[in-house]
Structures are given as C-alpha cells and as structure tokens.
Design an enzyme around this catalytic site. Structure first.
Site, PDB file in Angstrom:
ATOM      1  N   GLU A 147     -21.089   5.539  50.137  1.00 13.00           N
ATOM      2  CA  GLU A 147     -20.889   6.988  50.093  1.00 13.00           C
ATOM      3  C   GLU A 147     -19.885   7.370  49.018  1.00 13.00           C
ATOM      4  OE1 GLU A 147     -19.242  10.941  50.925  1.00 13.00           O
ATOM      5  OE2 GLU A 147     -18.163   9.020  50.894  1.00 13.00           O
ATOM      6  N   GLU A 148     -18.872   6.547  48.830  1.00 13.73           N
ATOM      7  CA  GLU A 148     -17.815   6.893  47.885  1.00 13.73           C
ATOM      8  C   GLU A 148     -18.239   6.750  46.426  1.00 13.73           C
ATOM      9  OE1 GLU A 148     -15.517   8.529  48.780  1.00 13.73           O
ATOM     10  OE2 GLU A 148     -14.658   7.910  50.702  1.00 13.73           O
TER      11      GLU A 148
ATOM     12  N   ASP B 183     -11.055   8.391  56.055  1.00 11.70           N
ATOM     13  CA  ASP B 183     -12.313   8.548  55.324  1.00 11.70           C
ATOM     14  C   ASP B 183     -12.882   7.185  54.949  1.00 11.70           C
ATOM     15  OD1 ASP B 183     -14.377   9.628  53.810  1.00 11.70           O
ATOM     16  OD2 ASP B 183     -13.111  10.042  52.079  1.00 11.70           O
TER      17      ASP B 183
ATOM     18  N   ASP C  22     -17.361   2.151  53.353  1.00  4.88           N
ATOM     19  CA  ASP C  22     -16.738   1.932  52.049  1.00  4.88           C
ATOM     20  C   ASP C  22     -15.629   2.950  51.841  1.00  4.88           C
ATOM     21  OD1 ASP C  22     -18.692   4.038  51.769  1.00  4.88           O
ATOM     22  OD2 ASP C  22     -18.545   3.832  49.584  1.00  4.88           O
TER      23      ASP C  22
ATOM     24  N   HIS D 265      -8.788  10.215  49.868  1.00  7.18           N
ATOM     25  CA  HIS D 265      -8.868   9.851  48.452  1.00  7.18           C
ATOM     26  C   HIS D 265      -7.489   9.795  47.789  1.00  7.18           C
ATOM     27  CE1 HIS D 265     -13.359  11.185  47.847  1.00  7.18           C
ATOM     28  NE2 HIS D 265     -13.140  10.646  49.041  1.00  7.18           N
TER      29      HIS D 265
ATOM     30  N   HIS E   9     -19.310   6.112  57.119  1.00 10.57           N
ATOM     31  CA  HIS E   9     -19.418   5.110  56.047  1.00 10.57           C
ATOM     32  C   HIS E   9     -18.212   4.188  56.088  1.00 10.57           C
ATOM     33  CE1 HIS E   9     -16.537   7.134  53.256  1.00 10.57           C
ATOM     34  NE2 HIS E   9     -17.054   8.256  53.726  1.00 10.57           N
TER      35      HIS E   9
END
Length: 451
Positions: free
Chosen positions: A159-160, A128, A97, A424, A95
């Site tokens: 996805e996030e 990520d 995003d 994150h 992903h």
C-alpha cells in the site's frame, strides 16, 4: 465453522476485547519490529517476513484458511473464515508494509522498536497500518476464532508504494476476496475518543520531471548571465505550480467542497507543528483545502549537495512532484494536466522530460443504507459517541479498486489512528485504547450483521 454459533452480547464482546488487550498490544509490538519497508528493494525479505508473521497470528486465531499471495508485487495475506449458512461475509482490510523511517536520529526512540509513553505506542507502523492489523485480530479473538459471519482478512503488502498490483490481485483472487461488506482500517479518526468514517478521499498523481539546458557543466563565471542553468530553470518551473497564496495553479483540475465541519485554525497549527508566524496557504475553508481541492507538493530535488558544490552551471536537474487529486476528478487526467503545466512553464526553452509516474484514483464512499446504520450503531457503542463523516486529504487508491471490483458491496473506511499519530512522519504513534475501541466496533458490526 459451527452454523449455529452463538452471538455474544455487546457486554460480552467488550469484556473479551479488554481481556485480550495485553496480547493485542504484544502482537503489535512484535509486528513493528519487522522493518517491512516496501519502498526499499533490499527489504523484500523483511516484507515477506512481515506477511509470514501476520499469517502466523491468523493461524493462531484459529483461521482455517490462511495463504500468502503475490501477483508480481509484494506479498499479501488472505485469510478466510467461511460464512455460516445464510449469513453474509465481511472483509477486513489493512496493510503490513510501512513507510521508510527517515532519519532515525530524529526519533525519540528507535523507529522499529515499540516504546510506550503515556497512552501511546511509538514505532513505525504502529498506526499505519499494523495497528489496523492488530484491531482486526482482536475483533476475531472476541469470537474465539468462530465469528458469527463469514470473515475474510486481506492484509496488503504494498500500500505504501501505491498498491501497483492490487487490481491484479483483486481480479485473480476475486472468489477469495468477494464479500458483502469491506472495512478498510486505514484512515484517521477525528480525534482520540471521536471515531470517523471517511466518505471522500483525494487521489494522487506523482511524476519525476527532469530539466536539461546544456550537454555538460559550464563555468559559471565564463558562461553565467548568458547560458541558463538547469537548476534555476527547474526552480522557476516548480514555483509556477502554485500562485502567490499557495493555491494549486495547474489548470483544468476539479475543485470541490468538503463536509460541513469546522476545523479550527489553532487545532490545525498544533497538529501540524507549524512554526510561529508561518501562514496557511490556499483559499477557502480549511476542510475544503485539505479534503476537496487539489494540492501540489515538491517531494524531492536531485542536484549537487551544498558541501560538494562548485562554480558551475548545472546542465540538468530533476524533481519529484506530487499532486493530490480532488474527489470527483480523474487521477490519470490530472497527471497529464500536471505534465502539460510543467512543459508549458519551462523557461528559456529548456528541455523537459519525465520519468517514473504513478496515479491513484480519488474516491467518494457513500455512508448510507442498512450496513452503514449498523456500523454507526457499532462505532457509537464502542466509542461512546457517534462517529462523524469526514474527508481525508491523503490517498487510499484501493478504495476505488474495491468499489470497481465489487460494486454491489458496502465499503466502510475506518481508522485506529488520530491526528496526532504522525503517520509517515517522525515518532509515529497510536493511542492504545483506540485499537481496542476499533476492535470492539468491528466485533459489534459482525454481531449486527449476523443478527
């Protein structure tokens, strides 16, 4: 596409991946400059710019069919190299995003500017999951844009935020996305230099809860001691979510057991950055607590800021609560159990209401069969050591979506990240050598599937 394409040897593939290393890392540095934060509505143009950048990179890798799709949500990229006659198709997922950066002042370098320190590249999305995008690109370049099997790339853009339109995308574009094998490069390896395949994943159930006790703020001196304040009531409710040891106290949830792996306490303390004297929460083996049992977290509380506080009883307060759902449970059922718990533990007859909620299913991913054997061989060759099978405590709900949409396919959950990647968090990073190893492993798997 040449149906008689020659399959390079493992040594040739390794040489090609290494030769493209500088370009791979430069592409990743370019991608992380785009602040594609899908959770921020005012960054929709940046998420689109990120999708367009990925599409351009794939066209540069001689992909003959590249398109950007959006089914009411954020844009995803679907790119396809048709399969030579009689050969299977592999779908590579990542992903583009990313999470919000948090307080940029807490970062050692700018969140959206790649900085290399030692062997690691630091930037939001470097691990990520734009690192996964870079690995997929490097694997394709090892074949000079002419892979020996069919290859589909699915680079998601939301996805996030829980992949809210993924199921619709899989349904409407099933013919484009159907494959024999899916490699989802969005997990975490056991350590730098030690690859892993994730075979269990916790699900997620989030909800915003609001507590109300009065129609308006009340003078705390005049009414305190008789009229309850909403913030105090909310705190009592939130405290009830765990017992004295920190174990999730929501009734009716599934508790399982994880892989037979030892996770040393000193390693976890180091990786988590725990302060001296702070104790672990929960009971049982650490891997069970992190991978196979439910866990509840208070993500945020909306209330008055300390520097704006006055002597009043607050009439309402709200919080966002997140429940990680154990493999084998149902996320929607777990969400209802969480809400029922909050209602049942509201003190003083306080009124409870709920706002936005999400639910993503946990997953169990079998690592068996001939494709899994090929993958184990490819990853062993790329890393120089056999992969381990792990669980992960985070949630990748799209795994269950892929399994449901394409039940006959083999799903592999792999990674370019490691426990020090701080996904994150502040100073997110990726070990640059791991991207090359992941790319080589994917290229070797394609060669194995063709052979």
């Amino acid at each position: 596409m040449d149906d008689a394409v020659t399959i390079p040897s493992a040594a040739e593939l390794r040489q090609r991946v290494e030769a493209a290393r500088a370009q791979t890392l430069a592409d990743l540095a370019d991608l992380v400059r785009i602040p594609s934060v899908s959770a921020w509505p005012d960054h929709a143009d940046q998420v689109l710019a990120s999708a367009e950048a990925v599409a351009d990179l794939l066209r540069g890798a001689n992909c003959p069919d590249v398109r950007i799709v959006a089914e009411g949500g954020q844009p995803a990229v679907i790119a396809r190299y048709p399969a030579p006659a009689g050969r299977p198709t592999i779908c590579l997922y990542a992903h583009h995003d990313v999470q919000p950066p948090g307080n940029a002042a807490d970062w050692t370098s700018e969140p959206f500017r790649a900085e290399v320190r030692g062997e690691r590249m630091y930037a939001r999305g470097s691990a990520d999951d734009k690192g996964g995008v870079a690995a997929h690109l490097a694997a394709l370049r090892a074949f000079d844009g002419n892979p020996p099997v069919g290859v589909t790339l699915f680079i998601e853009g939301e996805e996030e935020i829980g992949s809210p339109t993924l199921a619709r995308t899989l349904e409407r574009h099933a013919d484009l996305l159907r494959a024999d094998v899916y490699v989802i490069a969005d997990s975490v390896n056991w350590a730098v230099g030690q690859p892993a395949f994730s075979t269990t994943l916790r699900g997620i159930a989030d909800v915003v809860v609001e507590v109300a006790t009065a129609r308006a703020p009340l003078h705390s001196g005049q009414f305190g001691g008789s009229v309850p304040d909403a913030l105090g009531a909310l705190i009592r409710m939130l405290d009830s979510l765990t017992d004295a040891e920190g174990t999730c106290a929501v009734e009716g949830l599934h508790h399982g057991s994880a892989a037979d792996l030892d996770y040393p306490e000193d390693r976890l303390r180091r990786e988590a950055g725990m302060l001296e004297g702070v104790e672990f929460v929960g009971r049982g083996k650490l891997v069970d607590r992190m991978w196979a049992k439910p866990a509840v977290t208070v993500l945020a509380i909306d209330t008055v800021a300390v520097d704006q506080a006055s002597n009043v009883l607050l009439p309402s307060a709200r919080a966002k609560v997140s429940l990680r759902v154990a493999p084998g449970d149902d996320a929607r059922r777990a969400l209802e159990a969480l809400k029922a718990h909050l209602v049942a533990h509201a003190p003083y007859g306080a009124r409870v209401s709920f706002g936005a909620e999400t639910a993503g299913q946990p997953g169990v991913v079998s690592f068996e069969g001939p494709v899994a054997e090929l993958a184990a061989q490819a990853w062993t060759e790329a890393w120089g050591t056999e992969p381990v099978q792990v669980g992960i405590g985070g949630s990748i709900p799209m795994v269950a979506d892929f399994q449901q949409a394409f039940p006959e396919a083999t799903v592999l959950v792999s990674a370019v990240t490691d426990p020090d990647s701080a996904m994150h968090g502040t100073d997110e990073s990726v070990d640059q050598a791991e991207i090359g190893r992941a790319a080589l492993a994917e290229a070797l798997l394609m060669a194995g599937l063709a052979g």
